[in-house]
Scaffold this active site. Structure first.
Site, PDB file in Angstrom:
ATOM      1  CE  LYS A  41      -0.397  -0.449   4.949  1.00  0.00           C
ATOM      2  NZ  LYS A  41      -1.230  -0.332   6.102  1.00  0.00           N
ATOM      3  CE1 TYR A 268      14.674  30.950   5.702  1.00  0.00           C
ATOM      4  CE2 TYR A 268      15.157  28.621   5.331  1.00  0.00           C
ATOM      5  CZ  TYR A 268      14.723  29.858   4.858  1.00  0.00           C
ATOM      6  OH  TYR A 268      14.335  29.986   3.567  1.00  0.00           O
TER       7      TYR A 268
HETATM    8  C1  LIG Z   1      -4.006  -4.996   7.645  1.00  0.00           C
HETATM    9  C2  LIG Z   1      -2.517  -4.895   7.535  1.00  0.00           C
HETATM   10  N1  LIG Z   1      -1.791  -6.022   7.453  1.00  0.00           N
HETATM   11  C3  LIG Z   1      -0.447  -5.984   7.353  1.00  0.00           C
HETATM   12  C4  LIG Z   1       0.238  -4.796   7.333  1.00  0.00           C
HETATM   13  C5  LIG Z   1       1.747  -4.810   7.206  1.00  0.00           C
HETATM   14  O1  LIG Z   1       2.356  -4.263   8.313  1.00  0.00           O
HETATM   15  P1  LIG Z   1       3.955  -4.269   8.442  1.00  0.00           P
HETATM   16  O2  LIG Z   1       4.456  -3.270   7.468  1.00  0.00           O
HETATM   17  O3  LIG Z   1       4.156  -3.854   9.844  1.00  0.00           O
HETATM   18  O4  LIG Z   1       4.415  -5.638   8.135  1.00  0.00           O
HETATM   19  C6  LIG Z   1      -0.476  -3.602   7.436  1.00  0.00           C
HETATM   20  C7  LIG Z   1       0.242  -2.323   7.457  1.00  0.00           C
HETATM   21  O5  LIG Z   1      -0.013  -1.417   8.172  1.00  0.00           O
HETATM   22  C8  LIG Z   1      -1.890  -3.657   7.529  1.00  0.00           C
HETATM   23  O6  LIG Z   1      -2.622  -2.544   7.619  1.00  0.00           O
END
Ligand SMILES: Cc1ncc(COP(=O)(O)O)c(C=O)c1O
Length: 375
Positions: A41, A268
């Site tokens: 994602k 700055y």
């Molecule tokens: C539903 C779900 N599963 C798995 C993950 C993967 O998490 P990680 O990056 O900590 O492995 C996420 C990430 O936030 C998630 O939202």
């Protein structure tokens, strides 16, 4: 006229696809026979989703997990199952079913919408039932879950392939809540199992759980979902059982080298005033590129492998460093802002500690003008 596309970007993020694949394999070995779903994602946590997805697809990732429809559509052409892990809005259901994206069932109303869309377009809809065993965010609560699952499994068009949940505390080895969540999950599986309802894919583990809760990677669980470990990073707290390595290096160039007199105020607010004549360098990256403001007067960047302390406040596009340790530094030199090898390597975790945040925010914060280069 010169082609501007030939001008190299000032700031770039080198992503090692070989390291990524090595990390994937280490995770795969640690959890076998469970399968690995790669969580990609937010543009693969900002690293650029398609090159990362292609590499992981070739390495054997079982499926991809995303947060919302546009992310899912981007990945479908790779031919692996693509799953929305969070929620789906009513108007998103029909196009997602038509596209063949695996959807989460977070309540009975959503299950009915997915079923109706599936019947209308004459295509079965693969779904995973989402249980809220303790995350407090999305999904069926334990008390309602068995009845809703029974009802959902009777709906036409729904192919209920999976059931899953998520952990809020899996970084804390031995946490009671995490164990209780798995007990609740297994209790629900037992209860619906009496009605002969079973699932092909059962999952709860994220990276934290892979490192801290081996139980979450064993039967009945047969899939793990990992994101941050693929990038060679870990949550701030918890064990680091996997020997994954960082995949990214943030680099830029030195744009100016000057010797400034004592008393010169830097940047700055003049938060640094030179105590003595100092050779300083101006580096072409700032907080717009993802450098934490907290590096101001505290962090260092690497030039020719030598740590160069940050002088003054980081600005949007530039950072000033002391070159006293690298007298041979010159304009155009490569500067490592994050990453590097050896004793002075700067890790995502170092930046997270300086910024008082977690590594996820660091990885997701590289700016738009930072070129992603896959090496
Ligand atoms: C539903 C779900 N599963 C798995 C993950 C993967 O998490 P990680 O990056 O900590 O492995 C996420 C990430 O936030 C998630 O939202």
């Amino acid at each position: 006229m010169q082609n501007v596309n030939n001008i190299p970007r000032r700031v770039w993020l080198e992503v090692s696809l070989q390291r990524l694949i090595d990390n994937f394999r280490k995770i795969e070995q640690a959890v076998a026979p469970a399968q690995v779903l790669a969580v990609l994602k937010a543009n693969a946590y900002g690293l650029g989703v398609l090159p990362i997805a292609r590499a992981l697809s070739d390495a054997g990732a079982a499926a991809f997990g995303v947060a919302e429809p546009h992310e899912a559509l981007q990945l479908l052409p790779l031919g692996k199952p693509v799953q929305i892990l969070s929620s789906v809005l009513p108007e998103e259901v029909a196009p997602m079913v038509a596209a063949g994206v695996t959807l989460p069932v977070t309540d009975l109303a959503t299950a009915r919408l997915i079923s109706a869309a599936s019947v209308r377009c004459g295509k079965p809809a693969v779904v995973h039932i989402k249980l809220d065993t303790g995350m407090g965010r999305l999904g069926l609560l334990p008390a309602e879950a068995p009845a809703v699952i029974r009802a959902a499994c009777r709906l036409p068009g729904l192919d209920c392939q999976g059931v899953f949940s998520h952990f809020p505390f899996a970084y804390e080895a031995g946490s009671d809540l995490t164990n209780r969540q798995m007990d609740i999950f297994c209790g629900i599986l037992d209860e619906i199992g009496r009605d002969r309802i079973t699932f092909k894919r059962i999952h709860i583990a994220n990276s934290d759980a892979i490192n801290n809760f081996p139980r979450a990677c064993r039967a009945p669980f047969n899939v793990v979902r990992t994101g941050i470990n693929l990038h060679g990073s870990f949550d701030t707290i918890g064990r680091r059982a996997l020997k994954v390595k960082p995949v990214l290096t943030l680099k830029t160039r030195l744009t100016a080298v000057r010797t400034l007199p004592p008393g010169t105020g830097i940047g700055y607010g003049h938060t640094c005033r030179l105590a003595a004549k100092t050779r300083v360098g101006t580096v072409s990256a700032g907080y717009a590129d993802g450098l934490p403001l907290a590096l101001s007067n505290r962090g260092y960047l690497l030039i020719r492998g030598i740590p160069c302390p940050v002088l003054g406040r980081i600005s949007m596009d530039y950072t000033t460093v002391s070159l006293e340790g690298v007298p041979e530094a010159e304009v155009g030199d490569e500067v490592v802002c994050l990453g590097g090898e050896g004793m002075h390597a700067l890790t995502v975790e170092d930046w997270a500690a300086l910024k008082n945040t977690h590594p996820y925010e660091i990885i997701c914060s590289f700016g738009n003008r930072v070129e992603r280069r896959y090496v």
